[in-house]
Design a protein around this motif. Structure first.
Motif, PDB file in Angstrom:
ATOM      1  N   THR A 109       0.773  -1.079   0.042  1.00 25.40           N
ATOM      2  CA  THR A 109      -0.028   0.070  -0.027  1.00 25.40           C
ATOM      3  C   THR A 109       0.871   1.176  -0.216  1.00 25.40           C
ATOM      4  O   THR A 109       0.620   2.158  -0.553  1.00 25.40           O
ATOM      5  CB  THR A 109      -1.037  -0.285   1.194  1.00 25.40           C
ATOM      6  OG1 THR A 109      -1.451  -1.123   1.436  1.00 25.40           O
ATOM      7  CG2 THR A 109      -2.028   1.218   1.288  1.00 25.40           C
ATOM      8  N   LEU A 131      -4.092   1.645   6.606  1.00 23.53           N
ATOM      9  CA  LEU A 131      -4.824   0.839   5.810  1.00 23.53           C
ATOM     10  C   LEU A 131      -4.686  -0.588   6.050  1.00 23.53           C
ATOM     11  O   LEU A 131      -5.278  -1.635   5.431  1.00 23.53           O
ATOM     12  CB  LEU A 131      -4.959   1.126   4.483  1.00 23.53           C
ATOM     13  CG  LEU A 131      -5.548   2.417   4.284  1.00 23.53           C
ATOM     14  CD1 LEU A 131      -5.294   2.951   2.667  1.00 23.53           C
ATOM     15  CD2 LEU A 131      -7.017   2.508   4.642  1.00 23.53           C
ATOM     16  N   GLU A 319      -6.534   8.011  -7.094  1.00 24.14           N
ATOM     17  CA  GLU A 319      -6.754   7.636  -5.714  1.00 24.14           C
ATOM     18  C   GLU A 319      -7.894   6.513  -5.630  1.00 24.14           C
ATOM     19  O   GLU A 319      -7.845   5.753  -4.786  1.00 24.14           O
ATOM     20  CB  GLU A 319      -7.207   8.823  -5.053  1.00 24.14           C
ATOM     21  CG  GLU A 319      -6.051   9.796  -4.848  1.00 24.14           C
ATOM     22  CD  GLU A 319      -6.236  11.234  -4.598  1.00 24.14           C
ATOM     23  OE1 GLU A 319      -7.501  11.970  -5.067  1.00 24.14           O
ATOM     24  OE2 GLU A 319      -5.398  12.055  -4.014  1.00 24.14           O
ATOM     25  N   SER A 323      -7.624   2.871  -4.049  1.00 24.03           N
ATOM     26  CA  SER A 323      -8.606   2.353  -3.043  1.00 24.03           C
ATOM     27  C   SER A 323      -9.193   1.145  -3.220  1.00 24.03           C
ATOM     28  O   SER A 323      -9.291   0.178  -2.483  1.00 24.03           O
ATOM     29  CB  SER A 323      -9.597   3.478  -2.752  1.00 24.03           C
ATOM     30  OG  SER A 323      -9.107   4.891  -2.555  1.00 24.03           O
ATOM     31  N   VAL A 384      -8.329   9.612   0.738  1.00 26.62           N
ATOM     32  CA  VAL A 384      -7.972   8.046   0.268  1.00 26.62           C
ATOM     33  C   VAL A 384      -8.375   7.327   1.307  1.00 26.62           C
ATOM     34  O   VAL A 384      -9.166   6.118   1.060  1.00 26.62           O
ATOM     35  CB  VAL A 384      -6.775   7.970  -0.187  1.00 26.62           C
ATOM     36  CG1 VAL A 384      -6.228   6.589  -0.398  1.00 26.62           C
ATOM     37  CG2 VAL A 384      -6.175   8.841  -1.367  1.00 26.62           C
ATOM     38  N   VAL A 388     -11.457   4.429   1.102  1.00 25.82           N
ATOM     39  CA  VAL A 388     -11.240   2.854   1.447  1.00 25.82           C
ATOM     40  C   VAL A 388     -12.328   2.450   2.188  1.00 25.82           C
ATOM     41  O   VAL A 388     -12.938   1.543   2.212  1.00 25.82           O
ATOM     42  CB  VAL A 388      -9.663   2.754   1.726  1.00 25.82           C
ATOM     43  CG1 VAL A 388      -9.714   0.998   2.283  1.00 25.82           C
ATOM     44  CG2 VAL A 388      -8.691   2.919   0.623  1.00 25.82           C
TER      45      VAL A 388
END
Length: 417
Positions: A109, A131, A319, A323, A384, A388
Motif C-alpha cells: 500500500t 490501511l 486515488e 482504494s 483516500v 477505502v
C-alpha cells in the motif's frame, strides 16, 4: 425553529433506539448496520439547514479522541468474547496474518501511495500503516459470538483475534511515518530515527503494552473472580466494570509509554482466562458491545455527513484506483498468501483473506499522525482513507451476511444467530 440543542437531544434519542433495534432487523438482510449509519449521516447532512459537517481536518483532536475511544472499546469486547485459550498452535492463523499479511500490506500500500499517488515517503508509509489493520469495530459481523456461545469457527476466530492485535502492531509503522516526517529527510536524522524506532517504538512500547496488559489482567481477574466472596467485583453484577478495567489499563499503558491498544486486548484475554466459564463475562461483554455500537453509529453518521459535504470532492481516478486495489486485491491476495500451508478448506482461507474490513481504526491512525507531525498530504490522506473505508463498509456490508450464512450452512451450524 427548535433550538439546536433540543434537535440534538432528539437525534441522540433516535440513535440510541436504533442501536437497540436495527441489529435485529438487519440480522438476516444483506445490509449491515454501518451501511445504514453512513447513509443516514449522508441524508441528514444533505438537508437544507443541516449546518457544516464536522470535517476531521477542522476538529483534529476531537477526531483522534473519538476514534481512539471507539477502538479501545472494540478491543476490550474482542478479548472478552474469545473462548479459545491463547496459544502458539491454536492461534497459528493469527500469527500468519500478523507476521506476513500485515507487513506486506503496509509495504504494498505504501508503494502504491508513493508510486501512483505521488505521496512523499512519510505520507506513503502512513497510508500503508493506517490501511493495514483489520478493523475491530466494523468487523463485528464477522467476529465470534458472545462469550461461551460456541460461535467460534476458524474464520470468525481468525478475524476476531487478528483485529484484536493488529491495531497495536500497526502502531510502530505509524510512529515510523511520524518520525520520518519530523526528520525532514536528512541522513543523520534518519540514522538516529531508525535506532530510536527499533528500541522505543518496536521493542519497548510493544513489551510495555503486552506486559502491563498481562499484569493488569491477572490482578483485575483475581479482584473480579477470586478475591474474598464479599469483595469480588463480579458480585456487583454491573457490566460497566469492563469499561473501568479498559480505561484503567489503557491509561496505565500510555503513561508507561507503551501501546494501550495492545494492553487492553491482552488484559481482556487474561481477564477472560481467570475464570473462563463465569456468567459475569456475558454481563461485561454485553455492556461493552452496547457502548461500542452506540459510538460506532455516532462516528459513522458523522462520516456520512462529511461525505455529503465534500470529503471526496478532490478525489482523482488514481486515488480511486488505489482504494479499489486495497480492498479487492491487496488484502485478499496477501491474506490468502499468508495462510498457504494450513490444512484448511480453500473456502475458509478465501473468506479470511477477503473479509479484512477497514474502518474506524484507520481514521484514528490518520488523525493521530496528523496531530503529531506535519504531513503536506493530509487532505489527500483523509480522502483516500475515507474512500477505502466507504468501499469496505459497502462491499463487506453487502456480502458478509450471505457469505457467513453460507459458511454456517456448509458446516452444519444453526442459522438462528
Amino acid at each position: 425553529m427548535p433550538d439546536l440543542y433540543i434537535i440534538a437531544l432528539a437525534g441522540l434519542g433516535l440513535l440510541v433506539l436504533l442501536v437497540a433495534w436495527l441489529p435485529m432487523v438487519l440480522r438476516r438482510a444483506p445490509l449491515s448496520l454501518p451501511i445504514f449509519c453512513v447513509f443516514a449521516g449522508y441524508l441528514a447532512f444533505s438537508l437544507p439547514g443541516a449546518g457544516p459537517a464536522p470535517f476531521p481536518m477542522w476538529f483534529p483532536v476531537a477526531t483522534e479522541r473519538l476514534t481512539e475511544l471507539v477502538v479501545i472499546i472494540a478491543l476490550m469486547g474482542a478479548g472478552l468474547k474469545l473462548d479459545r485459550p491463547f496459544g502458539r498452535r491454536s492461534w497459528r492463523q493469527v500469527w500468519r496474518l500478523l507476521g506476513i499479511a500485515m507487513p506486506l500490506t503496509i509495504l504494498v500500500t505504501a508503494t502504491l501511495g508513493w508510486w501512483w499517488l505521488g505521496l512523499g515517503p512519510a505520507a506513503a508509509l502512513l497510508l500503508g500503516a493506517a490501511l493495514a489493520p483489520t478493523d475491530p469495530v466494523l468487523a463485528s459481523d464477522v467476529q465470534v459470538g458472545p462469550p461461551r456461545s460456541g460461535e467460534e469457527d476458524e474464520v470468525r476466530f481468525g478475524l476476531t483475534a487478528e483485529a484484536g492485535l493488529n491495531d497495536g502492531l500497526a502502531f510502530p509503522f505509524v510512529n515510523l511515518a511520524i518520525a520520518a516526517a519530523l526528520a525532514a529527510g536528512t541522513a543523520d536524522a534518519w540514522t538516529g530515527t531508525l535506532a530510536a524506532w527499533v528500541l522505543v517504538d518496536v521493542a519497548w512500547k510493544l513489551a510495555a503494552g503486552a506486559g502491563i496488559g498481562w499484569v493488569a489482567g491477572r490482578v483485575l481477574g483475581w479482584a473480579t473472580f477470586r478475591a474474598h466472596a464479599r469483595a469480588r467485583l463480579a458480585r456487583t453484577g454491573d457490566g460497566f466494570v469492563a469499561l473501568g478495567i479498559m480505561l484503567l489499563v489503557y491509561g496505565l499503558a500510555e503513561m508507561a509509554r507503551g501501546y494501550g491498544f495492545v494492553a487492553v486486548f491482552v488484559a481482556a484475554l487474561v481477564l477472560r482466562a481467570a475464570e473462563r466459564e463465569h456468567d459475569y463475562h456475558d454481563t461485561m461483554h454485553a455492556f461493552i458491545e452496547q457502548a461500542e455500537r452506540l459510538l460506532m453509529m455516532l462516528t459513522l453518521v458523522l462520516f456520512g455527513g462529511v461525505i455529503a459535504q465534500g470529503l471526496f470532492t478532490a478525489l482523482s481516478w488514481a486515488e480511486v484506483a488505489v482504494s479499489v486495489a486495497v480492498v479487492f486485491l491487496v488484502r485478499p491476495v496477501l491474506g490468502w498468501v499468508s495462510l498457504i500451508g494450513l490444512s484448511w478448506p480453500r473456502r475458509d482461507r478465501a473468506l479470511i483473506a477477503f473479509l479484512g474490513i477497514r474502518g474506524i481504526g484507520s481514521f484514528y491512525y490518520i488523525a493521530y499522525a496528523l496531530n503529531h507531525a506535519p504531513f503536506a498530504d493530509g487532505a489527500q490522506l483523509w480522502s483516500v482513507v475515507g474512500f477505502v473505508v466507504l468501499l469496505s463498509v459497502v462491499v463487506h456490508g453487502v456480502t458478509v451476511t450471505p457469505l457467513m450464512r453460507g459458511l454456517d450452512v456448509q458446516d452444519g451450524r444453526s442459522l438462528d444467530r
